[in-house]
Design a protein around this motif. Sequence first.
Motif, PDB file in Angstrom:
ATOM      1  N   CYS A 187     -38.219   0.404  23.156  1.00 37.00           N
ATOM      2  CA  CYS A 187     -39.336  -0.182  23.904  1.00 37.00           C
ATOM      3  C   CYS A 187     -39.649  -1.593  23.407  1.00 37.00           C
ATOM      4  CB  CYS A 187     -40.562   0.719  23.777  1.00 37.00           C
ATOM      5  SG  CYS A 187     -42.055   0.067  24.556  1.00 37.00           S
ATOM      6  N   LEU A 188     -39.736  -1.776  22.090  1.00 38.32           N
ATOM      7  CA  LEU A 188     -40.080  -3.084  21.524  1.00 38.32           C
ATOM      8  C   LEU A 188     -39.056  -4.158  21.912  1.00 38.32           C
ATOM      9  CD1 LEU A 188     -41.217  -2.010  17.934  1.00 38.32           C
ATOM     10  CD2 LEU A 188     -42.687  -2.909  19.739  1.00 38.32           C
ATOM     11  N   ILE A 189     -37.777  -3.806  21.844  1.00 43.25           N
ATOM     12  CA  ILE A 189     -36.735  -4.780  22.187  1.00 43.25           C
ATOM     13  C   ILE A 189     -36.743  -5.071  23.682  1.00 43.25           C
ATOM     14  CG2 ILE A 189     -34.259  -5.234  22.249  1.00 43.25           C
ATOM     15  CD1 ILE A 189     -33.971  -3.654  19.673  1.00 43.25           C
ATOM     16  N   THR A 190     -36.876  -4.023  24.489  1.00 42.83           N
ATOM     17  CA  THR A 190     -36.913  -4.222  25.939  1.00 42.83           C
ATOM     18  C   THR A 190     -38.072  -5.121  26.327  1.00 42.83           C
ATOM     19  OG1 THR A 190     -35.930  -2.033  26.329  1.00 42.83           O
ATOM     20  CG2 THR A 190     -37.086  -3.068  28.172  1.00 42.83           C
ATOM     21  N   LYS A 191     -39.236  -4.824  25.795  1.00 43.62           N
ATOM     22  CA  LYS A 191     -40.437  -5.588  26.126  1.00 43.62           C
ATOM     23  C   LYS A 191     -40.312  -7.044  25.673  1.00 43.62           C
ATOM     24  CE  LYS A 191     -45.491  -5.334  25.490  1.00 43.62           C
ATOM     25  NZ  LYS A 191     -45.830  -5.262  26.918  1.00 43.62           N
TER      26      LYS A 191
ATOM     27  N   GLU B 294     -40.098 -10.322  28.234  1.00 48.89           N
ATOM     28  CA  GLU B 294     -41.234 -11.242  28.175  1.00 48.89           C
ATOM     29  C   GLU B 294     -40.900 -12.542  27.452  1.00 48.89           C
ATOM     30  OE1 GLU B 294     -44.423  -9.024  26.408  1.00 48.89           O
ATOM     31  OE2 GLU B 294     -44.645  -7.669  28.131  1.00 48.89           O
ATOM     32  N   SER B 295     -39.629 -12.783  27.181  1.00 44.09           N
ATOM     33  CA  SER B 295     -39.239 -13.931  26.361  1.00 44.09           C
ATOM     34  C   SER B 295     -39.361 -15.265  27.075  1.00 44.09           C
ATOM     35  CB  SER B 295     -37.798 -13.760  25.879  1.00 44.09           C
ATOM     36  OG  SER B 295     -36.887 -13.845  26.965  1.00 44.09           O
ATOM     37  N   GLY B 296     -39.476 -15.243  28.393  1.00 47.75           N
ATOM     38  CA  GLY B 296     -39.548 -16.491  29.141  1.00 47.75           C
ATOM     39  C   GLY B 296     -38.190 -16.993  29.590  1.00 47.75           C
ATOM     40  N   LYS B 297     -37.129 -16.376  29.099  1.00 44.04           N
ATOM     41  CA  LYS B 297     -35.768 -16.696  29.521  1.00 44.04           C
ATOM     42  C   LYS B 297     -35.047 -15.389  29.817  1.00 44.04           C
ATOM     43  CE  LYS B 297     -35.335 -21.005  26.900  1.00 44.04           C
ATOM     44  NZ  LYS B 297     -34.518 -21.774  25.920  1.00 44.04           N
ATOM     45  N   ILE B 298     -33.993 -15.472  30.595  1.00 40.31           N
ATOM     46  CA  ILE B 298     -33.209 -14.264  30.868  1.00 40.31           C
ATOM     47  C   ILE B 298     -32.288 -14.006  29.683  1.00 40.31           C
ATOM     48  CG2 ILE B 298     -31.485 -13.198  32.363  1.00 40.31           C
ATOM     49  CD1 ILE B 298     -32.644 -14.764  34.684  1.00 40.31           C
ATOM     50  N   VAL B 299     -32.664 -13.042  28.896  1.00 42.58           N
ATOM     51  CA  VAL B 299     -31.843 -12.589  27.772  1.00 42.58           C
ATOM     52  C   VAL B 299     -31.751 -11.072  27.922  1.00 42.58           C
ATOM     53  CG1 VAL B 299     -31.548 -12.534  25.274  1.00 42.58           C
ATOM     54  CG2 VAL B 299     -32.736 -14.459  26.335  1.00 42.58           C
ATOM     55  N   PRO B 300     -30.675 -10.553  28.482  1.00 45.11           N
ATOM     56  CA  PRO B 300     -30.590  -9.128  28.802  1.00 45.11           C
ATOM     57  C   PRO B 300     -30.914  -8.232  27.616  1.00 45.11           C
ATOM     58  CG  PRO B 300     -28.744 -10.294  29.772  1.00 45.11           C
ATOM     59  CD  PRO B 300     -29.442 -11.277  28.873  1.00 45.11           C
ATOM     60  N   PRO B 301     -31.823  -7.279  27.788  1.00 44.84           N
ATOM     61  CA  PRO B 301     -32.140  -6.356  26.700  1.00 44.84           C
ATOM     62  C   PRO B 301     -30.919  -5.610  26.176  1.00 44.84           C
ATOM     63  CG  PRO B 301     -33.801  -6.202  28.415  1.00 44.84           C
ATOM     64  CD  PRO B 301     -32.701  -7.073  28.958  1.00 44.84           C
TER      65      PRO B 301
ATOM     66  N   ASN C 203     -39.640 -10.442  14.260  1.00 45.53           N
ATOM     67  CA  ASN C 203     -38.226 -10.529  13.926  1.00 45.53           C
ATOM     68  C   ASN C 203     -37.370 -10.427  15.192  1.00 45.53           C
ATOM     69  OD1 ASN C 203     -35.481  -9.531  12.915  1.00 45.53           O
ATOM     70  ND2 ASN C 203     -36.539  -9.892  10.975  1.00 45.53           N
ATOM     71  N   ILE C 204     -37.727  -9.494  16.057  1.00 45.90           N
ATOM     72  CA  ILE C 204     -36.997  -9.330  17.323  1.00 45.90           C
ATOM     73  C   ILE C 204     -37.149 -10.575  18.186  1.00 45.90           C
ATOM     74  CG2 ILE C 204     -36.942  -8.039  19.494  1.00 45.90           C
ATOM     75  CD1 ILE C 204     -37.808  -5.561  17.818  1.00 45.90           C
ATOM     76  N   GLU C 205     -38.367 -11.080  18.302  1.00 43.54           N
ATOM     77  CA  GLU C 205     -38.619 -12.255  19.144  1.00 43.54           C
ATOM     78  C   GLU C 205     -37.835 -13.473  18.671  1.00 43.54           C
ATOM     79  OE1 GLU C 205     -43.189 -11.027  20.491  1.00 43.54           O
ATOM     80  OE2 GLU C 205     -42.840 -12.481  18.879  1.00 43.54           O
ATOM     81  N   LYS C 206     -37.774 -13.668  17.363  1.00 46.23           N
ATOM     82  CA  LYS C 206     -37.022 -14.805  16.836  1.00 46.23           C
ATOM     83  C   LYS C 206     -35.522 -14.620  17.054  1.00 46.23           C
ATOM     84  CE  LYS C 206     -40.361 -17.355  15.737  1.00 46.23           C
ATOM     85  NZ  LYS C 206     -40.568 -18.612  16.506  1.00 46.23           N
TER      86      LYS C 206
ATOM     87  N   ILE D 114     -33.015 -17.213  19.070  1.00 50.98           N
ATOM     88  CA  ILE D 114     -31.744 -17.710  18.528  1.00 50.98           C
ATOM     89  C   ILE D 114     -30.603 -17.402  19.493  1.00 50.98           C
ATOM     90  CG2 ILE D 114     -30.063 -17.409  16.667  1.00 50.98           C
ATOM     91  CD1 ILE D 114     -32.518 -16.762  14.840  1.00 50.98           C
ATOM     92  N   LEU D 115     -30.598 -16.187  20.023  1.00 55.00           N
ATOM     93  CA  LEU D 115     -29.547 -15.791  20.956  1.00 55.00           C
ATOM     94  C   LEU D 115     -29.579 -16.661  22.212  1.00 55.00           C
ATOM     95  CD1 LEU D 115     -27.271 -13.834  21.657  1.00 55.00           C
ATOM     96  CD2 LEU D 115     -29.006 -12.249  22.544  1.00 55.00           C
TER      97      LEU D 115
END
Length: 484
Positions: free
Chosen positions: A223-227, A231-238, A294-297, A301-302
Amino acid sequence: MKNVFRIILIGALFFGVASSSASAQGFTDIHKGTTFYDEMMYLYNEGVIQGFENGEFRPGQAVNRAQAAIMIGRVLDYSDAPRESSFKDVGKSTTGSGYIQTAYENGIISGYGDNTFRPGETVTRDQMAMFLARAFDMKDEALVPFSDVSIQMKAYRSIRQIISFGVTEGYTDGTFQPKKQVTRAQFSAFLARAVSDDFRLKVDACGYDPESGTNPDYQTVNCLITKASLESGKIVPPEVVKSIASVESNGWKQFDSNGEPIISNDGGIGIMQITPPFESGVDEEKLKYDITYNIEKGIEILASKYSNASLPTIGDQDPMNLENWYFAIMGYNGAVAVNSPFIKATGDHNFDSYQMKVYRDMDQNGQVTPQIFQIPMTVDDFHYGDDTNWNIVFKKDHYNYYADYTPSRHYFKPGDQVVHVGTTLRADATTQSKGTALQPTEKLKILAAPVYDKDPNSKNQFVWYPVEVQRTGYKGYVASYNVR
């Protein structure tokens, strides 16, 4: 606070006739120890609610549907002019008829199958959830922690929305009690929380307390990674982020068995193994103790690797397509010899490369299989050696892609019409639940935001969509990897 002052006259219509003694001294039947006292007095002091002629507030009295429509109409600046309505039991002379009809036309309220609105009927908690979610345009949805709330309910999504917004947390026995009447005190609490941050309940993303210093269970991390990805503002596939986290931390872990953050020999920290000396602008302490940060950062980076001009691009360069992330995934770990797509000496595919490990994890735990071997690469496209300090020099900066793409399955939204390529509609969000057979390429409607496997320790990285079968009207859950 703008909305508060728009509804400053609600009191007399919603709560009875205003009392001068109440205005001067407060209410005779509530005091400091009364449940929701602060919320009621907040609305009273703002002029939002008023009491009755005898100075009472009557906190235990129920609210009816006409009064709720009047409240919503005042909040949304609807005209109070009497109108004919679409309901056979609401005439032009009915109190609040203008508000009722305008709220109906704007999708805020609805009636019953017999074309009645039943203005005098008391409002239940599930109805109030729908009214508030629509009136305040709540978007985000929390997971449902209540034993008496199911996908079969009309208010299912609205209840998830008001939880996420911090309007309610239900009862201490783990229920929401959707058919229970809403009292004036309870309504005051709902309204105060919807209007003011000062009263809004604390909501932890995915139900995880980031200050706990413990590893969340597997599906909470899902859930945390998906969310965070969505919500990152860019398309970064979960799907990509989840498999990177899985490879980096050997199973989605932030902390070791002693509760200390995992730090590798080369200084990589936490679930995404971020190395501060090589990444500017990161808070090292937060990387250690805040898994969400940590996940958001890691996602940031990705995303930067995906747009890095020094790495080759693929096909249409659409970030929704999982194959197009091949070189960004390589870059996350390093464009170095060990991650070359081929073994230089033999020309064989390098199955031990970082990106291959990530795609293998995606296949095994996410049930998606990007066609990376359809990327037309050759061993001669990559040079490395002593002369490059074993960094890869790319001979080509772009690869055409002619096969079918594998798009992310995580971006469907409520209301989307989709096709299901699997065989089963599940009664619950788990492959272990009872299922109903579906036809091939069954058409479905997404009902709400995705949920996660009912088994908290399941290693599955996909999500479950709450859906309705258009052909039959049946409701249930389908795995994201089967949705197109």
